[in-house]
Scaffold this active site. Structure first.
Site, short mmCIF file in Angstrom:
data_model
loop_
_atom_site.label_atom_id
_atom_site.label_comp_id
_atom_site.label_asym_id
_atom_site.label_seq_id
_atom_site.Cartn_x
_atom_site.Cartn_y
_atom_site.Cartn_z
N GLU A 1 0.86 -1.25 0.04
CA GLU A 1 0.08 0.14 -0.01
C GLU A 1 0.79 1.22 0.12
O GLU A 1 0.56 2.23 0.33
CB GLU A 1 -1.01 -0.22 1.30
N CYS B 1 -3.34 -3.78 4.25
CA CYS B 1 -2.44 -4.78 4.78
C CYS B 1 -2.78 -6.17 4.42
O CYS B 1 -2.02 -7.20 4.81
CB CYS B 1 -2.26 -4.68 6.36
N HIS C 1 -2.04 -10.15 12.36
CA HIS C 1 -1.58 -9.21 11.74
C HIS C 1 -1.01 -8.20 12.91
O HIS C 1 -1.65 -7.95 13.70
CB HIS C 1 -2.67 -8.49 10.88
#
Length: 391
Positions: free
Chosen positions: A79, A111, A233
């Site tokens: 990103e 993400c 994450h």
């Protein structure tokens, strides 16, 4: 067919910002970062180090010449793209000298993008068993000075080679994904830094974890007792800890809960020293687990939670294979100590410096320390990359 991660590598910036230094400069209690976020340091990239140089360096650290002659797809998930049209993977394909008859693309969903890339790579190898796919998650997490997001910056790249008969782990054929149209984190084309609704994003992360995990257990008739570790994450390690606590089954035996906790602590060791690397954060956690856990063995199952704001989440699983430890590095934490420590003043200058492009689209790029590759110049609006020390 057994398909999964055959090799995995990592690269980060050569400069580092200590969180205590940042806390002192911003007049906040250092515990806000060290305990509130579970962060010690942040990797900081200069203007000549970006997703291309980081990604190429991460891949170069693991690829053999045979790999470069066999890879027929390169996917960069990011990103932090350097171009609205040209994929970063085309630059990396050239820098690494990968054989010409390969597909090169870039993927985006905050993400989550690297997980989508892994899904695509696995399907490609399933259809073409002799192929290898290079998946690179590469990002520079950048926020404004003295903003709430500033202490959750970072930079890095994780490269994974996907093939049949992998030597690290198998990607199992079970996953559940979920999508929600929400505005918790986003960056319009006209902005160089993102907009963040931090509290809302945290709630969404945890709720999507809870609901996706419940659906995963229902669909595949499984539970936490079937897994030796759970990777999350990692926008910052404290959020992953909240996620770990949310999925913990209080009915598990105490020794098994302790094993899961020990392995969770192993997943966050690298992120505590590097910070947020967006698409690569989950996979940096996986790498940290594999290289630092003291109890994992072949056959162990690992659950993984991927999350990308906006939002897409996915839970999937993987199985460790015989000999996986032989494919890993054992001194990575020591290597991270070799980064150059920046003062806060130097960090602000280095991190937010931009190339001064003239009317013809040319710019000379300062020669800061990087990994194996660097951005050498911008010529007529074209980014020119090369190996460090190559003229």
């Amino acid at each position: 067919m057994k398909i999964g991660i055959d090799k995995i590598g990592f690269a980060t910036a050569q400069y580092v910002l200590n969180m205590d230094d940042l806390a002192e400069s911003r007049n906040v209690d250092p515990d806000k970062y060290s305990k509130g976020l579970l962060l010690n340091n942040l990797s900081i990239t200069p203007v000549n180090d970006d997703i291309v140089t980081l990604g190429a360096s991460a891949a170069e650290s693991i690829l053999s010449e045979e790999d470069k002659n066999t890879i027929d797809m390169i996917i960069v998930a990011t990103e932090s793209s350097v171009d609205q049209s040209k994929a970063a993977s085309t630059y990396i394909h050239s820098l690494l000298g990968i054989q010409p008859f390969a597909r090169s693309i870039e993927m985006k969903e905050a993400c989550y993008g690297a997980t989508a890339a892994l899904d695509y790579a696995r399907l490609h190898v399933q259809k073409h068993p002799e192929s290898k796919v290079l998946v690179i998650a590469s990002d520079v997490a950048r926020y404004g000075v003295n903003t709430p997001g500033e202490p959750t910056q970072g930079a890095g790249s994780v490269a994974m080679l996907i093939s049949k008969d992998p030597r690290i782990l198998l990607l199992n054929d079970n996953s559940v994904a979920q999508t929600r149209d929400i505005m918790d984190f986003w960056r319009p084309n006209y902005s160089t830094t993102p907009y963040v609704n931090g509290i809302y994003s945290t709630k969404q992360y945890l709720d999507m974890l809870k609901t996706t995990w419940a659906e995963f257990q229902k669909r595949f008739n499984t539970s936490l007792a079937d897994f030796s570790a759970f990777c999350f994450h990692l926008p910052f390690p404290k959020l992953a800890l909240k996620g770990f606590n949310k999925v913990m089954d209080k009915n598990l035996p105490e020794d098994f809960k302790e094993k899961l906790k020990e392995n969770f602590e192993s997943t966050i060791l690298y992120s505590k020293e590097v910070g947020n690397i967006y698409t690569g954060s989950l996979y940096l956690g996986l790498l940290s687990l594999l290289e630092n856990s003291k109890n994992l063995v072949a056959g162990d199952q690992i659950a993984l939670f991927s999350y990308g704001s906006g939002a897409v989440a996915e839970i999937f699983s993987a199985t460790l294979v015989d000999g996986f430890k032989d494919m890993l590095q054992t001194n990575r934490l020591e290597t991270l100590k070799n980064r150059i420590r920046l003062s806060v003043e130097d960090y602000e200058k280095l991190f937010f410096e931009e190339a001064a492009i003239d009317s013809e689209g040319n710019a000379n790029i300062p020669e800061y320390k990087t990994g194996a590759f660097t951005l050498k110049e911008i010529h007529e609006h074209q980014r020119i990359y090369g190996k460090v020390n190559d003229k």
